[in-house]
Write an enzyme that holds these catalytic residues in place. Structure first.
Site, PDB file in Angstrom:
ATOM      1  N   CYS A 110      -0.141   3.850   2.716  1.00 44.08           N
ATOM      2  CA  CYS A 110       0.291   3.339   4.036  1.00 44.08           C
ATOM      3  C   CYS A 110       1.739   3.721   4.297  1.00 44.08           C
ATOM      4  CB  CYS A 110       0.140   1.822   4.107  1.00 44.08           C
ATOM      5  SG  CYS A 110      -1.554   1.229   3.891  1.00 44.08           S
ATOM      6  N   CYS A 145       0.827  -1.217   0.000  1.00 40.75           N
ATOM      7  CA  CYS A 145       0.000   0.000   0.000  1.00 40.75           C
ATOM      8  C   CYS A 145       0.860   1.266   0.000  1.00 40.75           C
ATOM      9  CB  CYS A 145      -0.916  -0.039   1.220  1.00 40.75           C
ATOM     10  SG  CYS A 145      -1.789   1.496   1.547  1.00 40.75           S
TER      11      CYS A 145
END
Length: 160
Positions: free
Chosen positions: A87, A84
């Site tokens: 993230c 991600c």
């Protein structure tokens, strides 16, 4: 100059990986540990440091953290994955907040690192990452989906 730096580096590596180094960590004497172990090898607790963000990899670990936090302590968990992008962008800011707001407990679950972590994310209803859940007094009090750092910090402030 380069040779002396190389020599210092080699000596430090030799000290770190010497056969006696692991025994220092099991010593019952904090004075021995403090005086004979290089700073870089001492456990964080012996240095008086708080672990800023603790990795959580199972339902049992999360449940234990929430129940041991007590009624007045905020528990924040960051759900993410290794692939991600957002993230990875929010991770350093999350760590900074864990240092700044030391009255809260900061946890992190990386869902694609183990089947247990994936199971935890399913139980908690994580459908997109990053996601942040806030717990207080054993109850979930707030949820943020997405890498909104401002909302994350505001929610921490509101719930401390």
């Amino acid at each position: 100059m380069k040779k002396s730096l190389l020599l210092v580096g080699c000596l430090a590596a030799a000290e770190a990986f010497s056969p006696s180094a692991p025994q220092l960590f099991t010593s019952s004497s904090p004075q021995r540990l403090a005086s004979s172990t290089p700073m870089s090898l001492r456990p964080a607790a012996s240095l008086g440091l708080k672990m800023a963000v603790k990795d959580i990899n199972s339902e049992a670990e999360l449940d234990a953290e929430i129940s041991s936090a007590g009624d007045d302590t905020l528990v924040v968990i960051d759900y993410s994955t290794t692939w991600c992008g957002p993230c990875k962008v929010v991770a350093p800011r999350y760590k900074e907040m864990s240092d700044k707001y030391d009255d809260a407990i900061f946890l992190k679950c990386v869902g694609d690192t183990s089947p247990e972590a994936t199971k935890l994310m399913k139980r908690e209803g994580i459908r997109s990452v990053p996601a942040f859940h806030f717990w207080k007094g054993g109850a979930k009090v707030e949820v943020i989906a997405g890498a909104n750092v401002e909302a994350l910090e505001n929610t921490i402030k509101e719930n401390l």
